[in-house]
Structures are given as structure tokens and as C-alpha cells.
Design a protein around this motif. Sequence first.
Motif, mmCIF file in Angstrom:
data_model
loop_
_atom_site.group_PDB
_atom_site.id
_atom_site.type_symbol
_atom_site.label_atom_id
_atom_site.label_comp_id
_atom_site.label_asym_id
_atom_site.label_seq_id
_atom_site.Cartn_x
_atom_site.Cartn_y
_atom_site.Cartn_z
ATOM 1 N N THR A 5 -2.361 16.466 -18.387
ATOM 2 C CA THR A 5 -3.137 15.230 -18.254
ATOM 3 C C THR A 5 -4.472 15.531 -17.584
ATOM 4 N N ASN A 9 -5.609 13.249 0.058
ATOM 5 C CA ASN A 9 -4.394 12.507 -0.326
ATOM 6 C C ASN A 9 -4.427 11.139 0.337
ATOM 7 N N PRO A 10 -3.992 10.082 -0.372
ATOM 8 C CA PRO A 10 -3.939 8.770 0.290
ATOM 9 C C PRO A 10 -2.929 8.803 1.424
ATOM 10 N N GLU A 11 -3.242 8.075 2.466
ATOM 11 C CA GLU A 11 -2.350 8.067 3.635
ATOM 12 C C GLU A 11 -1.619 6.748 3.733
ATOM 13 N N PRO A 52 -1.816 16.966 -6.294
ATOM 14 C CA PRO A 52 -0.681 16.371 -7.019
ATOM 15 C C PRO A 52 -0.360 17.098 -8.323
ATOM 16 N N GLY A 53 -1.354 17.754 -8.904
ATOM 17 C CA GLY A 53 -1.118 18.533 -10.121
ATOM 18 C C GLY A 53 -1.115 17.682 -11.380
ATOM 19 N N ARG A 54 -1.412 18.349 -12.462
ATOM 20 C CA ARG A 54 -1.428 17.657 -13.750
ATOM 21 C C ARG A 54 -0.016 17.621 -14.320
ATOM 22 N N LYS A 55 0.279 16.531 -15.030
ATOM 23 C CA LYS A 55 1.586 16.446 -15.690
ATOM 24 C C LYS A 55 1.429 16.960 -17.112
ATOM 25 N N LYS A 90 -7.976 8.333 -10.042
ATOM 26 C CA LYS A 90 -6.780 8.294 -9.196
ATOM 27 C C LYS A 90 -7.119 8.372 -7.717
ATOM 28 N N HIS A 133 0.842 -1.201 0.000
ATOM 29 C CA HIS A 133 0.000 0.000 0.000
ATOM 30 C C HIS A 133 0.877 1.252 0.000
ATOM 31 N N ARG A 140 3.467 14.977 -23.249
ATOM 32 C CA ARG A 140 4.465 15.144 -24.319
ATOM 33 C C ARG A 140 3.960 14.442 -25.575
ATOM 34 N N PHE A 200 3.285 9.326 -6.054
ATOM 35 C CA PHE A 200 3.533 10.695 -5.608
ATOM 36 C C PHE A 200 4.984 11.088 -5.400
ATOM 37 N N ILE A 213 1.729 4.191 -3.029
ATOM 38 C CA ILE A 213 1.565 5.638 -2.824
ATOM 39 C C ILE A 213 2.831 6.352 -3.284
ATOM 40 N N ARG A 259 6.319 14.608 -10.472
ATOM 41 C CA ARG A 259 5.667 13.464 -9.830
ATOM 42 C C ARG A 259 5.856 12.224 -10.701
ATOM 43 N N ASP A 286 -5.929 13.525 -15.371
ATOM 44 C CA ASP A 286 -6.157 12.723 -14.166
ATOM 45 C C ASP A 286 -6.380 13.584 -12.922
ATOM 46 N N TYR A 287 -5.486 14.509 -12.665
ATOM 47 C CA TYR A 287 -5.637 15.358 -11.469
ATOM 48 C C TYR A 287 -6.086 16.762 -11.869
#
Lengths: 356, 234
Positions: free
Chosen positions: B61, B230-232, B38-41, B206, A217, B44, A225, A221, A232, B63-64
Motif C-alpha cells: 500500500t 506515531n500518534p499518542e 507502521p509499515g506498508r500492508k 495517515k 481518540h 491483495r 495500529f 489509534i 496491522r 499509505d505508510y
Amino acid sequence: MTRPDTPSPWLHRYAVALACATLGLVFAGGLVTSKGAGLAVPDWPLSYGTLMPEGWFRAENVRAEHSHRMIAGTIGIATLILTIWIWRVELRRWVRFTALGALLAVIAQAILGGLTVLHMLPAPISVSHALLGQTFFCLTVALAVFTSPAWRKTPPTLESGRGLHLPKLCFLLVTVIFIQLFLGAVMRHTESGLALYDFPLSQEGRLIPATDEVALHNFNIDREFEEVRGERLGLEPVTAGQIWIHFAHRAWAFVVVFFALWCGMRIFRRHSDTAALLFPALFIWILLALQIMLGALTILSFKNPHITTAHVAVGAAILGLGVLLTLQATRMVPLPSARAPRVARRTPASPREATL
Amino acid sequence: MKRTFITSALAVVCLAAFAAPAVAGSVKGNVMFEGDNPGRKRVRMDADPACEKLHQRPVGTEDYKIKDTGEVYNAFVYIKGGDGKDHPVPEEHAKLNQEGCMYDPHVQGIRVNQTLDIVNSDPTMHNVHCMATENKEFNFGQPTPGTREQVFRRAENAVYFKCDVHPWMNAYIFVMDHPYFAVSEGAFEIPNVPAGTYTLVAWHEKLGELEQEITVGDGDLEGVTFTFTNPEKK
């Protein structure tokens, strides 16, 4: 049909050229997987419904896949030509059947390639396609060796000496290399190539990865990230299975190195004056060092397609050299039973006879 | 005669009451994010020069796609199981467009048996690889601008689409057997939800999935909020 005693030297040169071109095909095919372009051309045997789709060279992934098909087709035709040529001129029946085997292998390879596209890259078919490609390459190396002028001459007879019989040792080396190629193919076709993205350690400072629920897990992550060079990572999550497949490929490299060192040391100590054994062994060591560096760079570059594919191609070259070495060793180092016959001992008929 | 008239009138009133739909309202709310965005990438597109030429500015992207205020785009919000009733399939076609070498929309919901038009609006070749699991997986080329129709026969969540020519292109389609869904642009609205208690789900490619129970009564249900974080690490 009358076959000449000694075929034209051009036959051997053609066989060598085919083996070299096949190594190029291994690179071209590997590049398709490295770029994720396996389905960039979704149909087979045609490409976008034609032999030559318009503008195929503009988009990178279509260019990779379509050029791979064209190179493969050319190699297939070249193999057919070689097979016909060998059947016409070669006296040695086993060489003729080796050529036929190569032709059947390249046809089967084309069919596997088509099946993997039509069934949308199932891992078993894709892995089989990868391994059959390597096997076909080994057959072209063998044909290049068998058609060489040196192979027609009587070879020197070498003593294997104590320890494992040299041809068996060479064969073991080829086997462990092939297993490593198998592990690599499974890794690539199960999306496990970056399951571990540290080098030389595996994962967050560990040599052996941790794949319990909590560790996995947290690792996933980090994969999403963690920042590398200010960006990232954004890597897809992986399963424990993918991590272990990747780790198996890394771990098996040590086995390959062990056998390469053993085989090479045996040759350097006992047969250093036999160029046919020395040079393949030496080049195996050189390429192995390069292969380890390429493996590291593949990880550290996050699977740059060209570095990754070079790693695949050098692996194939090492396998080819291993096959060459095994063939040479088998020819020069007879089996222990083929050496000077032992003097038979007669069991005495009576105790009196035993004392005479 | 009088009795017949009264009986008939009562019957009509009962029928009308029985046939009338339960009171329905819209479910309105927001999908939010709290934490470090997290922001978009940056996408390319150098693998295909034709795609690069289609954009004057960098493309990010999908996703975020989260605003600075925390509003989340591309979250798929739906009522789990719908209302348990059959609903007619819309005649209108849904559309998945390939424009600027990106799929548009990035996330959408369509209905089972509804026709999906897959359109190539670009001057370059695409291939459409649908990695369905409940429906049949397919992969076809669209070398020139044009449209191809596709129909999904089974409900399926988050059907993944990608383009093997352009690896950065992806999309998600939810094939639903009811009409109670929406895609967030920060806010979302699911119209005409019959009165009742439901499980409302917000899915993000995501950020994961969140659920909450809602009760729709007379009129609109407003202020439903999903908050992703945010995932922990454990």
C-alpha cells in the motif's frame, strides 16, 4: 372472465419458488454491499453502456453487481408472470391485490436500485432499497401462503388463552425483527459494520462502548495500529455516531430474542399440536441461534463478505418465517370480539325488578 | 531635449523596478518520520486475476511509504493561501494513470481549471470514483484502455479517488489555486516562491498535518523539515 374454483397447484408451487428465489436475490444484493461493489457498475439501467459488458464476470465486484442486476431483473419478470397468473385465476380479490402490491414493490425496488447508483449510494436511498427488498420478500412469502391448498380450507379455530393475543404477539415479533433489519441496514450503509470489532464485548473489555473524546481518540489509534495475526489492523477511524449505530444493532438482538422466546414458548405450551404454528416457531428459534453465531463470525472475521451476507440472508429468512407465523396465527386465532357473543345484561327498570 | 531624455530614462527605470518580480527562491526540505514505522500492508489483488498477472512481486500500500531512514513519501507540502495573487493555469495536462491496478501518482497537486487526464493503461476495467466535496462528485467506468479528461473548477484539498472495481486502489489530488506545492519523496522542493513569510503545511493521509512558518528571502530556503511521529494516546 371465468376463474376456476381451485386454481392449478402449479400456481402455489410457482409462488413458493418465487419466494425462495427472492431470498437468493436478498443474498445477491447483500453481497454487493458486503464487497463494497455498489458502484462497481457506475451506470444504470445499462452496465458500462451495454446490457452485458464484456468481461463482467472476471472482476469480482463487477460480477457481484451485474449478476445482482440480472437476478433482480429475472425476479421482476417472474413477479409479473405471477401477478398476471393470479389475476387470471384467483377468485379472492385480496390475493389479487397482494400480487399487484408485490409487482409494484419490485418495480419500486428497481427504481430505488437505479437511483442509489446514479446518486452514488446516499445512505437514505440505500437503506430504503434494503428495506423494500425485505418487504418485497415478505410479500412473496405471503403470496406463497395465500395460494397454498391449506389456506383454502377452513382452518381450526384455536383459543389464544390468557395474555397477549397470539396474532398480536406474532406481529410484534415481526415488527422487532424488521426494526433489527433496519438497524442492520443503517449500520451497513453508514460504514458502521466494524465500528466495534470485539465480540462478545464491545470495546476494549467494555460491554457498553465509551465514546467521549479521549476514549474515541485512543480507540481510533487502536483501530489503526493494533495487530491481529501479525498484521496491522488498519481500520478507518470512526465517529461516536457510528459506534452507537453498531451498538444499537447488537443491543436490539436481545429484544428480538426476547420476543422470539415469548412467542415460541406460547406456541409450544398451547399449540404444540398445530404444525402450522409449531414448525415456523421452531425454525425461527433454530435460525435465530444460527444468526447470532453468524453475527459473531461477521465481527471476528472482520466482515468476511460471504459470512456477512449469510447473516443478512438468515435475517431475511427469520423475517419471512415471522410473516408466515403471523398469517397462520391471524387465520387460526380469532380476535376476542369474534368469539362467542356475550350474553347482554339488561339494566333493571326498578329496584323491585332487580330482586326478582 | 536632454531633459526629455532623462525623464524618459527615469520613467523606464521606475517602471522596470515596479514590474520586476520580487526576489524568489525555492523552498527545499524533508518530510521525516520518527517512531515505530507502521509499515506498508500487502495489497491483495485476487479480486481481479487480470491485476494479479500484472505484478511479479508483491505490491504494498502507498499509505505508510516510509524509508528505513525515516523519509516519508507521498506527503503533500504546500503554502497555505499561496501568495494571494492570480496565476495562469498551465496548459499542460495533469495525469492520473491507472497502471498495474494502482493509481499513479498516489498523491499529486493540480491547478484549478487545469485539465486532468484520467488514463486507463490496464487490460482490465476500472471505474473512477472521485469523492469531491467542493467540486462535483463523479463516478464513471473505463472498461477499456483510454483517456478521459476532467477539470476541477474549485480549489479543494485531498480530493479522494477510489475504484469500486478494485477496492485497494486510491489516490489523493489537491486542487490548488496557486503553484506553490510539492509531493515529498523524502525530500521536497517548491520552486519560485516569492520572498515573504508564509505558512507551510505538510499533509499526510495517515500521519496528519503539520504546519510551520517560513520566511523566504533572497535565494533558496533550505533545510525545512517536517517530522511526523506515531500518534499518542491521551
